[in-house]
Write a protein that holds these residues in place. Structure first.
Motif, PDB file in Angstrom:
ATOM      1  N   VAL A  39      44.948  41.405  38.451  1.00 17.18           N
ATOM      2  CA  VAL A  39      44.727  41.345  37.003  1.00 17.18           C
ATOM      3  C   VAL A  39      45.331  42.742  36.461  1.00 17.18           C
TER       4      VAL A  39
ATOM      5  N   CYS B 199      44.930  44.281  32.677  1.00 18.89           N
ATOM      6  CA  CYS B 199      44.211  44.174  31.430  1.00 18.89           C
ATOM      7  C   CYS B 199      44.484  45.193  30.578  1.00 18.89           C
TER       8      CYS B 199
ATOM      9  N   ILE C 192      38.170  33.198  32.677  1.00 19.48           N
ATOM     10  CA  ILE C 192      39.241  32.867  31.621  1.00 19.48           C
ATOM     11  C   ILE C 192      38.624  31.447  31.120  1.00 19.48           C
TER      12      ILE C 192
ATOM     13  N   CYS D 253      39.195  35.884  27.703  1.00 15.89           N
ATOM     14  CA  CYS D 253      38.409  36.536  28.883  1.00 15.89           C
ATOM     15  C   CYS D 253      36.968  36.534  28.309  1.00 15.89           C
TER      16      CYS D 253
ATOM     17  N   CYS E 276      38.616  30.389  36.378  1.00 11.95           N
ATOM     18  CA  CYS E 276      39.728  29.832  35.373  1.00 11.95           C
ATOM     19  C   CYS E 276      39.205  28.370  35.182  1.00 11.95           C
TER      20      CYS E 276
ATOM     21  N   CYS F  19      42.552  30.258  40.244  1.00 18.38           N
ATOM     22  CA  CYS F  19      43.953  30.648  39.504  1.00 18.38           C
ATOM     23  C   CYS F  19      44.813  31.006  40.569  1.00 18.38           C
TER      24      CYS F  19
ATOM     25  N   ILE G   6      47.786  38.246  36.643  1.00 18.35           N
ATOM     26  CA  ILE G   6      47.558  37.688  35.147  1.00 18.35           C
ATOM     27  C   ILE G   6      47.498  38.770  34.330  1.00 18.35           C
TER      28      ILE G   6
ATOM     29  N   VAL H 195      45.845  39.962  30.903  1.00 16.00           N
ATOM     30  CA  VAL H 195      44.853  39.909  29.856  1.00 16.00           C
ATOM     31  C   VAL H 195      45.009  40.725  28.724  1.00 16.00           C
TER      32      VAL H 195
ATOM     33  N   CYS I  52      44.701  35.286  27.890  1.00 15.96           N
ATOM     34  CA  CYS I  52      45.256  35.388  29.035  1.00 15.96           C
ATOM     35  C   CYS I  52      46.885  34.929  28.850  1.00 15.96           C
TER      36      CYS I  52
END
Length: 128
Positions: A6, A8, A29, A46, A87, A101, A106, A108, A121
């Motif tokens: 992740v 972010c 998510i 999120c 997710c 996921c 990912i 965010v 996302c």
């Protein structure tokens, strides 16, 4: 099934750390609008977002902290600090059975977000 890495960019969240890391233990998510299916990244959010304002919000976010990852990253910067990801955006190519996921990573986003609806996302890719 291991979760995605992740990244972010929600700098107003209690869980955000320098380097665009997330100190949450798990992030959720979701579709931005209940009862509707996301068609693009802007319709995702999120739900784990906790605005970085006041003691009440800080205390409210403490039950979802990756303490081991947070402490090791604080004292040994450069380590991996990734939350698990739940997710429920089943219109996404990366959604897997059990609300997992299957993306490798990912993104965010939501710089200066005030609430979870201000986050997205950006890895979302609509199923064909």
């Amino acid at each position: 099934m291991p979760g995605p890495k992740v990244k972010c960019k929600v700098n107003t969240c209690n869980h955000w750390m320098n380097g665009d890391l997330c100190a949450a233990g798990n992030i959720d998510i979701m579709h931005e609008e209940e009862g509707k299916m996301a068609q693009n990244p802007e319709q995702t959010q999120c739900k784990t977002f906790y605005a970085r304002r006041g003691l009440a919000n800080l205390l409210g976010s403490l039950d979802n902290v990756n303490w081991g990852g947070l402490l090791s990253n604080t004292f040994l910067p450069g380590g991996e600090l990734y939350p698990s990801v739940t997710c429920i955006v089943n219109t996404c190519t990366y959604w897997a059975e059990g609300n997992h996921c299957k993306a490798e990573k990912i993104d965010v986003v939501g710089v200066n977000a005030d609430e979870s609806q201000d986050t997205n996302c950006f890895t979302f890719k609509r199923k064909s």
